[in-house]
Scaffold this motif. Sequence first.
Motif, short mmCIF file in Angstrom:
data_model
loop_
_atom_site.label_atom_id
_atom_site.label_comp_id
_atom_site.label_asym_id
_atom_site.label_seq_id
_atom_site.Cartn_x
_atom_site.Cartn_y
_atom_site.Cartn_z
N GLU A 271 17.37 -2.63 38.45
CA GLU A 271 18.58 -2.86 39.24
C GLU A 271 19.11 -1.54 39.79
O GLU A 271 19.26 -0.58 39.04
CB GLU A 271 19.63 -3.52 38.33
CG GLU A 271 20.92 -3.87 39.02
CD GLU A 271 21.94 -4.47 38.04
OE1 GLU A 271 21.55 -4.87 36.92
OE2 GLU A 271 23.12 -4.51 38.39
N TYR A 272 19.38 -1.50 41.08
CA TYR A 272 19.99 -0.32 41.70
C TYR A 272 21.27 -0.78 42.36
O TYR A 272 21.27 -1.68 43.20
CB TYR A 272 19.05 0.27 42.75
CG TYR A 272 19.58 1.52 43.43
CD1 TYR A 272 19.55 2.75 42.79
CD2 TYR A 272 20.11 1.46 44.72
CE1 TYR A 272 20.02 3.89 43.41
CE2 TYR A 272 20.59 2.61 45.35
CZ TYR A 272 20.53 3.83 44.69
OH TYR A 272 21.00 4.97 45.30
N LYS A 273 22.39 -0.18 41.95
CA LYS A 273 23.68 -0.70 42.36
C LYS A 273 24.55 0.41 42.94
O LYS A 273 24.62 1.51 42.37
CB LYS A 273 24.36 -1.31 41.13
CG LYS A 273 25.62 -2.09 41.42
CD LYS A 273 26.12 -2.75 40.15
CE LYS A 273 27.42 -3.47 40.37
NZ LYS A 273 27.99 -3.94 39.11
N LEU A 274 25.21 0.10 44.03
CA LEU A 274 26.14 1.05 44.64
C LEU A 274 27.53 0.43 44.71
O LEU A 274 27.68 -0.74 45.06
CB LEU A 274 25.69 1.41 46.06
CG LEU A 274 24.35 2.12 46.18
CD1 LEU A 274 23.98 2.29 47.65
CD2 LEU A 274 24.38 3.46 45.46
N ILE B 270 26.82 5.37 41.69
CA ILE B 270 25.41 5.00 41.85
C ILE B 270 24.88 4.68 40.46
O ILE B 270 25.05 5.47 39.54
CB ILE B 270 24.59 6.17 42.43
CG1 ILE B 270 25.15 6.65 43.76
CG2 ILE B 270 23.12 5.76 42.57
CD1 ILE B 270 24.46 7.92 44.29
N GLU B 271 24.27 3.51 40.34
CA GLU B 271 23.80 3.08 39.02
C GLU B 271 22.37 2.58 39.12
O GLU B 271 22.05 1.76 39.99
CB GLU B 271 24.72 1.95 38.53
CG GLU B 271 24.40 1.43 37.16
CD GLU B 271 25.32 0.27 36.76
OE1 GLU B 271 26.38 0.07 37.40
OE2 GLU B 271 24.97 -0.44 35.80
N TYR B 272 21.52 3.08 38.25
CA TYR B 272 20.13 2.60 38.18
C TYR B 272 19.90 2.10 36.77
O TYR B 272 20.09 2.84 35.80
CB TYR B 272 19.16 3.73 38.49
CG TYR B 272 17.69 3.32 38.46
CD1 TYR B 272 17.13 2.62 39.51
CD2 TYR B 272 16.88 3.64 37.38
CE1 TYR B 272 15.79 2.26 39.50
CE2 TYR B 272 15.53 3.28 37.35
CZ TYR B 272 14.99 2.59 38.42
OH TYR B 272 13.67 2.24 38.40
N LYS B 273 19.54 0.83 36.65
CA LYS B 273 19.51 0.19 35.33
C LYS B 273 18.18 -0.51 35.08
O LYS B 273 17.65 -1.20 35.97
CB LYS B 273 20.64 -0.84 35.28
CG LYS B 273 20.89 -1.43 33.91
CD LYS B 273 22.12 -2.33 33.96
CE LYS B 273 22.38 -2.98 32.62
NZ LYS B 273 23.41 -4.02 32.74
#
Lengths: 329, 329
Positions: A271-274, B270-273
Amino acid sequence: MNKIRIGIIGYGNLGKSVELGIRQNKDMELVGVFTRREPSTIKTLTEGVKAYSIDEAKNMTDQIDVMVLCGGSMSDMPVQGPLFAGMFNTVDGYDTHAKIPDYFDAVNKNALEAGKVCIISSGWDPGMFSLNRLYAEAILPEGNTYTFWGKGVSQGHSDAIRRIKGVKNAKQYTIPIENAIEAVKKGDSPELTAREKHRRECFVVAEEGADKTQIEHDIKTMPNYFSDYDTEVHFITEEELEKNHSGLPHGGLVIRHGKTGLKGENNHVIEYKLDLDSNPDFTANVLLAYARAAYRLNQEGVSGAKTVVDIAPAYLSNKSGEEIRKSIL
Amino acid sequence: MNKIRIGIIGYGNLGKSVELGIRQNKDMELVGVFTRREPSTIKTLTEGVKAYSIDEAKNMTDQIDVMVLCGGSMSDMPVQGPLFAGMFNTVDGYDTHAKIPDYFDAVNKNALEAGKVCIISSGWDPGMFSLNRLYAEAILPEGNTYTFWGKGVSQGHSDAIRRIKGVKNAKQYTIPIENAIEAVKKGDSPELTAREKHRRECFVVAEEGADKTQIEHDIKTMPNYFSDYDTEVHFITEEELEKNHSGLPHGGLVIRHGKTGLKGENNHVIEYKLDLDSNPDFTANVLLAYARAAYRLNQEGVSGAKTVVDIAPAYLSNKSGEEIRKSIL
């Protein structure tokens, strides 16, 4: 160290964000802003930096290392992209997904002739989201990728509402539907319609005496923009719009669910979330990271059109290879 | 199309996952598995593919395009990495962060001499998490990056518990602390101690008649591994361990919070999960994507040691540039 000398074509929301972003990058400096407006009417935020007529850019090829193109994708970029590729290293955020192949070819031809590096369609989608779709698909070949946008302001949808009779002003938020995101993460591999992925929320300022029922009907039935979605319409005052809806927040997420194992027994979610307070500020900062890459690649003798997938990540960083291996890896 | 011919050095958890991962990549085929064990005792899962003594690898340089190194980082890789870099294109998941610079240099020397591409420290951390730290820092120069691991099984911590007197078997989960993640996303830029970022949960099978109070004390006070964390210890039966804790799930997230704007008024996250049922399967699939890149770069005449930050993302995909621009960008 010589700083990377940046020029900005187009001084709207994005151009102004690029100007501010340069302040965050110690290895860059702004040389000039180029505009189609009368330059004397524009005052930049950067001391000693002035606005020029866009026609003057061609006389400043020896003063600018990378030109950041901040025009609109609809009518500006198809002309400006190839034009400036023939003079400068460039970066842009061309975002008409369906026309990227043609745009790439047009920019590539001129960039190769001029010996310049031109990175097109940077930003976050296309851009960081594209990268994450590619990485996730390469890592989990057996799976499905989904992109959700929002919660955030869609400028195109806001503009569409403003064109309706009786509407004075409007802001439209695109909102991803949580149930759909959860189903994707669980690995249900759902087939999702437009309506099942996103809903739309509109804040509308009506003109004095306008027919609000008719406006709401005109919004909800508008093809392409609204008719395929569940849409909420709220009528508010100009003051409320200014107070509560003046920003340009956006964001979204790219999710891939994939399976591995002898019989696909293991599930994986990438998952990549902004979550962005300012769409133009974030886009500008991505463009500047790729401006650094364009400059460095061109210094190494590379030329031609590129997209984010063609750029090794290390070129975006102002750290050396040794520093990256020591502190980031 | 000629398939990319893959060899596997080391046939433990990771090696077996690489073997399964090759099935998901239509452009790859497994040539052989190389082991320090007696090869005749090993039966691979791939029809027609046999196990060889690791000493035979040097005689098969013309039959293998990329060797995937699946030994341990502690004692295997420091020897095997440079050794095989002198014979093959390689990929590995060397993960002793502090020693990556030295390891890079040793591999680089031999890879350059042999004209091979050797991609080190691939996987997810180092690997995909490293990439995301770099991208996020380049895009948001004014901000802070945080890495959280878990919920997942730490093999090193599980092994450490197993070495305690009276312990028959054990599994340890590393669990990120939600409050800390929330504080990071909010932009509080917290200074977090080890204890504030992660907690540890241990499932222990004690030997018949062992002193459980003593075991719990020995775990919780173990320096480096547990003493700096809040640690929970649960005693369970071997059957429960087998039934509920036999997998190797893992995951985690990289988050960067940054500010932009005239006065830093805009916040961005910015999040990478990753949420992974099988740590070795996922790691193997990342290694294979980079195996494709190593092969293609070497075909273009490139040589030397590389890390994930040196590889343009397009090299990981089995799609052409045109296809990527059309369908992923």
